[in-house]
Design an enzyme around this catalytic site. Structure first.
Site, mmCIF file in Angstrom:
data_model
loop_
_atom_site.group_PDB
_atom_site.id
_atom_site.type_symbol
_atom_site.label_atom_id
_atom_site.label_comp_id
_atom_site.label_asym_id
_atom_site.label_seq_id
_atom_site.Cartn_x
_atom_site.Cartn_y
_atom_site.Cartn_z
ATOM 1 N N GLY A 212 2.656 3.792 -0.024
ATOM 2 C CA GLY A 212 3.160 5.152 -0.130
ATOM 3 C C GLY A 212 3.248 5.651 -1.564
ATOM 4 C CB THR A 213 4.371 4.053 -4.706
ATOM 5 O OG1 THR A 213 5.655 3.723 -4.166
ATOM 6 C CG2 THR A 213 4.500 4.426 -6.160
ATOM 7 C CB SER B 169 3.812 2.890 3.253
ATOM 8 O OG SER B 169 4.054 1.615 2.730
ATOM 9 C CB THR C 294 -11.757 -6.184 -4.332
ATOM 10 O OG1 THR C 294 -12.719 -6.278 -5.387
ATOM 11 C CG2 THR C 294 -12.190 -7.044 -3.157
ATOM 12 C CB CYS D 241 13.037 3.008 -2.797
ATOM 13 S SG CYS D 241 12.082 2.896 -1.294
HETATM 14 C C1 LIG Z 1 9.466 8.717 1.987
HETATM 15 C C2 LIG Z 1 8.868 7.599 1.208
HETATM 16 N N1 LIG Z 1 7.782 7.825 0.464
HETATM 17 C C3 LIG Z 1 7.204 6.858 -0.263
HETATM 18 C C4 LIG Z 1 7.706 5.581 -0.277
HETATM 19 C C5 LIG Z 1 7.027 4.528 -1.074
HETATM 20 O O1 LIG Z 1 6.248 3.727 -0.234
HETATM 21 P P1 LIG Z 1 5.781 2.254 -0.695
HETATM 22 O O2 LIG Z 1 6.980 1.378 -0.576
HETATM 23 O O3 LIG Z 1 4.715 1.880 0.287
HETATM 24 O O4 LIG Z 1 5.257 2.363 -2.066
HETATM 25 C C6 LIG Z 1 8.860 5.296 0.470
HETATM 26 C C7 LIG Z 1 9.480 3.953 0.427
HETATM 27 O O5 LIG Z 1 10.654 3.809 0.692
HETATM 28 C C8 LIG Z 1 9.440 6.328 1.240
HETATM 29 O O6 LIG Z 1 10.520 6.104 1.987
#
Ligand SMILES: Cc1ncc(COP(=O)(O)O)c(C=O)c1O
Length: 397
Positions: free
Chosen positions: A78-79, A202, A240, A333
């Site tokens: 997600g990031t 993600s 990769t 997070c």
């Molecule tokens: C809404 C949202 N976006 C992005 C992320 C980031 O995802 P990742 O942990 O896969 O980098 C999170 C993680 O908590 C999230 O809750």
């Protein structure tokens, strides 16, 4: 649950932070670490096996998104998806509209772009946690290039009116990105219905492996890749491919789709509601994410966020952990951070109440016994902490 017992020894209620791999996911991944370890870019048999596995996974993701295979880009999560969406589209002089309740992967990318000459408007939510599409409409400028709004909030679970925002973006000729990390697998979704150009998800939030994700990138979207180096993913993401991770992700997506169809998610909402209703009967509690009439805002099935006045959320998280219950205060997070949640603050909570809030996010494998255990443990912990709390005594602001 411990095997052979009806009393859970530990209950994990922090699914919005991460989820465990389902056994089917591990089984699907295993061969791609050992027998089929090839690099999908190699032309020999090992490479072909890896390529075929990725192609199949791409078809699964395309069906999940309701898009063409060529519109799926695998990445690290997600990031990366959020960073790519913003950084890959915005240039100095552009205007971005986003919200003040986004994940830090969007907020910090926006802050960095602001330093580089992109102007950013942050739309605040209503007290319910909902973004009013009219606020997006009125923030539009001729130079608005991108609108980025999350599907489900990680802390409250509140679902945003994505389709309406998609229509506003289309009418304005702006690109539209949806951070769907917390919605994936929890509600049925469809990128065409959302009207988005970009969407990020993600794997580890939906019982897949960590470090794998995917983006929907609508055909023709002029997205610059964040990583360069190889021609992977049609030059949209060099590096990769994590073949086993991608295969596991696709299996998790298939299982999530099945859970949406077979009533498992509705069952989860019933469990969450039982938990929430009982917790809200405790004195000095309230729901974060309620509409003015007191009903919850539209939200995903697994999440509830509750404030417990006269105590510190962090202290309650620790007390519950000692009793075998894993939950989170603020956003997981940012664990370690003592600042109150930016999401709850944006919804208008004061610092004390934001700090006194807890997020319960259920795994889709949650059981009635899990809820019973949490309902035994939380009231005791709350009572105990309030009895000894400096917040309750009025000596801590
Ligand atoms: C809404 C949202 N976006 C992005 C992320 C980031 O995802 P990742 O942990 O896969 O980098 C999170 C993680 O908590 C999230 O809750």
């Amino acid at each position: 649950m411990s095997p052979g017992s009806h009393l859970p020894t530990r209950v994990y209620m922090d699914a919005n932070a991460t989820t465990p791999l389902l056994p089917e996911v591990v089984d699907a991944m295993r061969p791609y670490w050992i027998e089929h370890f090839g690099n999908a870019s190699s032309i020999h048999l090992h490479g072909q096996q890896a390529r075929t596995a990725i192609d199949r996974a791409r078809e699964t993701l395309a069906a999940f998104f309701n898009c063409h295979d060529a519109e799926v880009v695998f990445n690290s999560g997600g990031t990366e998806g959020d960073n790519t969406a913003l950084t890959g589209l915005l240039r100095p002089g552009d205007h971005l509209i986003t919200t003040s309740i986004e994940h830090s992967a969007v907020l910090q990318a926006a802050e960095r772009l602001a330093l580089r000459g992109v102007s950013v408007t942050y739309i605040a939510p209503q007290p319910s946690g909902l973004i009013d599409p009219a606020d997006i409409q009125s923030a539009l400028r001729p130079e608005t290039r991108l609108i980025s709004v999350m599907l489900a909030n990680n802390e409250t679970g509140v679902l945003q009116p994505i389709e309406e925002i998609g229509k506003i973006a289309a009418a304005a000729g702006a690109f539209f990105h949806v951070d769907a990390v917390q919605g994936a697998g929890k509600i049925k979704f469809d990128v065409r219905r959302f009207g988005c150009h970009l969407l990020s998800i993600s794997a580890h939030k939906m019982h897949g492996p960590k470090g794998v994700g995917a983006m929907f990138v609508r055909r023709g979207t002029p997205l610059e890749s964040l990583l360069v180096g190889g021609s992977h993913e049609r030059r949209r993401r060099a590096g990769t491919e994590n073949v086993a991770g991608i295969v596991g992700f696709a299996r998790a997506v298939e299982l999530a789709t099945a859970s949406l169809a077979d009533g498992a998610i509705d069952r989860l909402a019933t469990l969450r509601d039982r938990l929430e209703t009982s917790l809200l009967r405790l004195p000095g509690t309230g729901l974060n994410g309620a509409l003015p009439d007191g009903r919850p805002a539209p939200r995903v099935a697994n999440t509830t966020n509750i404030w417990f006045d006269h105590l510190e959320g962090e202290a309650l998280v620790i007390a519950l952990d000692l009793k075998g219950v894993a939950v989170s205060g603020g956003s997981a997070c940012h664990s370690g951070a003592t600042e109150p949640s930016h999401v709850l603050m944006a919804m208008g909570l004061d610092k004390t109440r934001a700090r006194a809030s807890l997020r319960f996010s259920l795994l889709k494998t949650a059981t009635d016994a899990d809820i019973d255990h949490v309902l035994r443990v939380v009231p005791q912990a709350v009572e105990h902490l309030r009895a000894i709390s400096p917040v309750a005594a009025g000596t801590l602001g």
